[in-house]
Design a protein around this motif. Structure first.
Motif, PDB file in Angstrom:
ATOM      1  N   PRO A   1       0.835  -1.206   0.000  1.00  0.00           N
ATOM      2  CA  PRO A   1       0.000   0.000   0.000  1.00  0.00           C
ATOM      3  C   PRO A   1       0.867   1.253   0.000  1.00  0.00           C
ATOM      4  CG  PRO A   1      -0.191  -1.190   2.077  1.00  0.00           C
ATOM      5  CD  PRO A   1       0.635  -2.033   1.169  1.00  0.00           C
ATOM      6  N   ARG A   2       0.526   2.184  -0.849  1.00  0.00           N
ATOM      7  CA  ARG A   2       1.367   3.366  -0.996  1.00  0.00           C
ATOM      8  C   ARG A   2       0.654   4.602  -0.469  1.00  0.00           C
ATOM      9  NH1 ARG A   2       3.034   0.491  -6.458  1.00  0.00           N
ATOM     10  NH2 ARG A   2       5.278   0.612  -6.303  1.00  0.00           N
ATOM     11  N   GLY A   3      -0.126   4.407   0.580  1.00  0.00           N
ATOM     12  CA  GLY A   3      -0.927   5.512   1.123  1.00  0.00           C
ATOM     13  C   GLY A   3      -0.103   6.503   1.928  1.00  0.00           C
ATOM     14  N   HIS A   4      -0.800   7.509   2.456  1.00  0.00           N
ATOM     15  CA  HIS A   4      -0.158   8.536   3.268  1.00  0.00           C
ATOM     16  C   HIS A   4       0.352   7.943   4.590  1.00  0.00           C
ATOM     17  CE1 HIS A   4      -1.977  11.071   0.402  1.00  0.00           C
ATOM     18  NE2 HIS A   4      -2.691  11.877   1.152  1.00  0.00           N
ATOM     19  N   ASP A   5       1.547   8.328   4.985  1.00  0.00           N
ATOM     20  CA  ASP A   5       2.083   7.960   6.294  1.00  0.00           C
ATOM     21  C   ASP A   5       1.826   9.155   7.216  1.00  0.00           C
ATOM     22  OD1 ASP A   5       3.584   7.463   8.531  1.00  0.00           O
ATOM     23  OD2 ASP A   5       5.314   6.663   7.438  1.00  0.00           O
ATOM     24  N   LEU A   6       0.717   9.108   7.952  1.00  0.00           N
ATOM     25  CA  LEU A   6       0.300  10.287   8.726  1.00  0.00           C
ATOM     26  C   LEU A   6       1.283  10.611   9.850  1.00  0.00           C
ATOM     27  CD1 LEU A   6      -3.590  10.147   8.883  1.00  0.00           C
ATOM     28  CD2 LEU A   6      -2.104  10.958   7.083  1.00  0.00           C
ATOM     29  N   GLU A   7       1.913   9.578  10.405  1.00  0.00           N
ATOM     30  CA  GLU A   7       2.940   9.824  11.450  1.00  0.00           C
ATOM     31  C   GLU A   7       4.090  10.637  10.869  1.00  0.00           C
ATOM     32  OE1 GLU A   7       3.831   8.208  14.649  1.00  0.00           O
ATOM     33  OE2 GLU A   7       1.662   7.985  14.890  1.00  0.00           O
ATOM     34  N   ALA A   8       4.547  10.194   9.690  1.00  0.00           N
ATOM     35  CA  ALA A   8       5.682  10.877   9.061  1.00  0.00           C
ATOM     36  C   ALA A   8       5.280  12.282   8.617  1.00  0.00           C
ATOM     37  CB  ALA A   8       6.189  10.061   7.870  1.00  0.00           C
ATOM     38  N   ILE A   9       4.044  12.439   8.211  1.00  0.00           N
ATOM     39  CA  ILE A   9       3.569  13.772   7.806  1.00  0.00           C
ATOM     40  C   ILE A   9       3.579  14.703   9.018  1.00  0.00           C
ATOM     41  CG2 ILE A   9       1.494  15.047   7.057  1.00  0.00           C
ATOM     42  CD1 ILE A   9       1.028  12.735   5.031  1.00  0.00           C
ATOM     43  N   ALA A  10       3.095  14.194  10.143  1.00  0.00           N
ATOM     44  CA  ALA A  10       3.098  15.026  11.365  1.00  0.00           C
ATOM     45  C   ALA A  10       4.532  15.413  11.709  1.00  0.00           C
ATOM     46  CB  ALA A  10       2.451  14.258  12.517  1.00  0.00           C
ATOM     47  N   ALA A  11       5.447  14.458  11.573  1.00  0.00           N
ATOM     48  CA  ALA A  11       6.849  14.732  11.923  1.00  0.00           C
ATOM     49  C   ALA A  11       7.474  15.738  10.956  1.00  0.00           C
ATOM     50  CB  ALA A  11       7.648  13.431  11.924  1.00  0.00           C
ATOM     51  N   ALA A  12       6.956  15.818   9.741  1.00  0.00           N
ATOM     52  CA  ALA A  12       7.535  16.719   8.731  1.00  0.00           C
ATOM     53  C   ALA A  12       7.053  18.159   8.891  1.00  0.00           C
ATOM     54  CB  ALA A  12       7.193  16.215   7.327  1.00  0.00           C
ATOM     55  N   VAL A  13       6.037  18.347   9.707  1.00  0.00           N
ATOM     56  CA  VAL A  13       5.507  19.707   9.903  1.00  0.00           C
ATOM     57  C   VAL A  13       6.434  20.458  10.855  1.00  0.00           C
ATOM     58  CG1 VAL A  13       3.577  21.032  10.874  1.00  0.00           C
ATOM     59  CG2 VAL A  13       3.132  19.051   9.399  1.00  0.00           C
ATOM     60  N   GLY A  14       6.949  21.570  10.369  1.00  0.00           N
ATOM     61  CA  GLY A  14       7.891  22.339  11.181  1.00  0.00           C
ATOM     62  C   GLY A  14       7.478  23.796  11.248  1.00  0.00           C
ATOM     63  N   PRO A  15       8.367  24.643  11.778  1.00  0.00           N
ATOM     64  CA  PRO A  15       8.010  26.048  11.970  1.00  0.00           C
ATOM     65  C   PRO A  15       7.729  26.799  10.670  1.00  0.00           C
ATOM     66  CG  PRO A  15      10.313  25.620  12.597  1.00  0.00           C
ATOM     67  CD  PRO A  15       9.673  24.295  12.310  1.00  0.00           C
ATOM     68  N   ARG A  16       8.247  26.267   9.561  1.00  0.00           N
ATOM     69  CA  ARG A  16       8.005  26.969   8.288  1.00  0.00           C
ATOM     70  C   ARG A  16       6.789  26.427   7.537  1.00  0.00           C
ATOM     71  NH1 ARG A  16      13.345  26.116   5.344  1.00  0.00           N
ATOM     72  NH2 ARG A  16      12.265  27.119   3.636  1.00  0.00           N
ATOM     73  N   THR A  17       6.172  25.377   8.081  1.00  0.00           N
ATOM     74  CA  THR A  17       5.009  24.793   7.392  1.00  0.00           C
ATOM     75  C   THR A  17       3.822  25.744   7.474  1.00  0.00           C
ATOM     76  OG1 THR A  17       5.764  22.605   8.066  1.00  0.00           O
ATOM     77  CG2 THR A  17       3.490  22.782   7.287  1.00  0.00           C
ATOM     78  N   ARG A  18       3.254  26.060   6.318  1.00  0.00           N
ATOM     79  CA  ARG A  18       2.076  26.933   6.300  1.00  0.00           C
ATOM     80  C   ARG A  18       0.827  26.222   5.837  1.00  0.00           C
ATOM     81  NH1 ARG A  18       2.669  29.098   9.944  1.00  0.00           N
ATOM     82  NH2 ARG A  18       0.665  30.052   9.506  1.00  0.00           N
ATOM     83  N   LEU A  19       0.987  25.006   5.287  1.00  0.00           N
ATOM     84  CA  LEU A  19      -0.173  24.312   4.729  1.00  0.00           C
ATOM     85  C   LEU A  19       0.158  22.819   4.620  1.00  0.00           C
ATOM     86  CD1 LEU A  19      -2.949  25.058   3.422  1.00  0.00           C
ATOM     87  CD2 LEU A  19      -1.758  25.264   1.235  1.00  0.00           C
ATOM     88  N   VAL A  20      -0.854  21.985   4.889  1.00  0.00           N
ATOM     89  CA  VAL A  20      -0.707  20.534   4.712  1.00  0.00           C
ATOM     90  C   VAL A  20      -1.846  20.071   3.798  1.00  0.00           C
ATOM     91  CG1 VAL A  20      -0.717  18.273   5.873  1.00  0.00           C
ATOM     92  CG2 VAL A  20       0.277  20.269   7.035  1.00  0.00           C
ATOM     93  N   TYR A  21      -1.509  19.277   2.797  1.00  0.00           N
ATOM     94  CA  TYR A  21      -2.542  18.695   1.920  1.00  0.00           C
ATOM     95  C   TYR A  21      -2.569  17.180   2.122  1.00  0.00           C
ATOM     96  CZ  TYR A  21      -2.656  22.802  -1.320  1.00  0.00           C
ATOM     97  OH  TYR A  21      -2.797  24.027  -1.916  1.00  0.00           O
ATOM     98  N   LEU A  22      -3.774  16.650   2.336  1.00  0.00           N
ATOM     99  CA  LEU A  22      -3.972  15.196   2.391  1.00  0.00           C
ATOM    100  C   LEU A  22      -5.113  14.866   1.439  1.00  0.00           C
ATOM    101  CD1 LEU A  22      -4.325  14.972   6.303  1.00  0.00           C
ATOM    102  CD2 LEU A  22      -2.200  14.641   5.012  1.00  0.00           C
TER     103      LEU A  22
END
Ligand SMILES: Cc1ncc(COP(=O)(O)O)c(C=O)c1O
Length: 373
Positions: free
Chosen positions: A149-170
């Protein structure tokens, strides 16, 4: 005519690779004739719109055409609000949800900002980030291995959100993987994301989902006002040609998007017909059921041919050919079967095949048998 003029777009647009909308279908229709072409490349609904939509179309007053449409789209927004249990001012309409995904990028990100989305996520997310000069942060999918399965890794997405993140698309379900994530996992992700970062959940295929654990993100909006849910009339409602989508978001987000939204972005006929579509939930239920039956039958046939078919909660299948699928795609096209190559998504061994009518499936399977022989 080449004039020698060298345009100088802004750097972000200069670097941009356009969204690939697929083959030149008008030319293919002219070549094969409508009845000899199986169009399985754009995830449209082969069942078309509700009879109520067709009746409303027959009643469109020609005077509708000479006036600008309602810039507020209030009738449709009110209908969407009442079917989804939100207020009309929490709804913003788009010329397809594609337009809204792009507008959200423009409203919330710019040069130096980061926009986070998943590998194999819907292509528009990367384009929306690049178009505004933001840095796209593509988070590796749950798996890259074939047949996984090549779905979204929500844990890794959360970990990738940093101080410069302004938007997340899922995307839930996601195109082209057909994968979903559970609402409980989304809730865990939202708990880890700063409250001032909008999280867009693209639910273009939500009407096809039958697993209650997936559900819609809409119910989480009370606790997470940064959630933005986009939906479309292009898929289960069978109205891709009308170009109507909507976003449901906090009033403050809707207000921001409305500053940039072109006032008359949804045309008058589309506003009326989308409202008629909403008045027939039975049609969507029948489409969901028929799509599931068609998808399961098609997946069974493709699996019997030795192909790997990714599980899907949508009206399309991601099929792995374990070889360069571009050749298979070309062979199908030569036989009047349009599917979508996946090389641009980094899945060169896969094709994305929309579910169609039984006749479309017969034509696909016959062409595939020849192509693979
Ligand atoms: C995941 C996803 N989101 C959004 C869209 C855009 O749909 P539309 O602009 O027709 O509403 C698509 C179209 O294929 C899609 O697959």
């Amino acid at each position: 005519m080449a004039t020698g003029f060298v345009p100088r777009p802004v750097p972000a647009i200069d670097r941009l690779r356009a969204y690939d909308p697929g083959h030149d279908l008008p030319a293919l229709r002219a070549r094969f004739g409508d009845d000899r072409l199986a169009e399985l490349g754009s995830n449209e609904s082969p069942f078309g719109p509700s009879p109520r939509v067709l009746a409303a179309l027959a009643q469109v007053d020609p005077a509708t055409l000479l006036r600008y449409p309602d810039p507020l789209g209030l009738g449709l927004r009110t209908a969407i609000a009442s079917t989804t249990g939100v207020a009309p001012d929490e709804v913003v309409l788009g010329n397809g949800s594609h337009e809204l995904l792009m507008l959200l990028g423009q409203c919330f990100a710019g040069p130096g900002d980061e926009v986070v989305f998943s590998e194999f996520g819907f292509a528009v997310f990367a384009i929306a980030a690049a178009a505004v000069g933001a840095t796209p942060v593509q988070v590796p999918a749950l798996s890259r291995a074939a047949r996984m399965p090549r779905g979204h890794d929500l844990e890794a997405i959360a970990a990738a959100v940093g101080p410069r993140t302004r938007l997340v698309y899922l995307a839930n379900p996601n195109n082209p993987t057909g994968t979903t994530f559970a609402r409980a996992d989304l809730e865990r992700l939202l708990a880890r994301i700063p409250a001032d970062v909008p999280v867009v959940v693209d639910e273009a295929y939500a009407e096809y989902v039958e697993d209650p654990a997936v559900g819609s993100a809409l119910v989480l909006r009370d606790r997470h006002p940064n959630l933005v849910v986009t939906r479309t009339f292009s898929k289960a409602h069978g109205l891709a040609g009308l170009r109507v989508g909507h976003a449901i978001a906090d009033r403050a987000v809707v207000d921001v998007v409305n500053r940039l939204r072109e006032s008359f972005n949804v045309n008058a006929v589309a506003l009326k017909l989308a409202e008629a579509a909403l008045a027939d939930p039975g049609h969507v239920a029948r489409v969901r059921e028929a799509t599931r039956r068609g998808r399961e039958a098609l997946a069974g046939e493709l699996t019997a041919m030795g192909l790997f078919v990714h599980p899907s909660s949508t009206n399309f299948l991601l099929v792995d050919f374990d070889r360069d699928a571009a050749l298979v795609e070309a062979a199908l096209l030569a036989r009047g079967v349009v599917v979508r190559p996946m090389g641009g998504y980094g899945l060169p061994t896969c094709l994305r095949i929309s579910t169609g009518t039984a006749r479309d499936h017969e034509r696909l399977l016959a062409a595939l048998a020849e192509a693979l022989a």
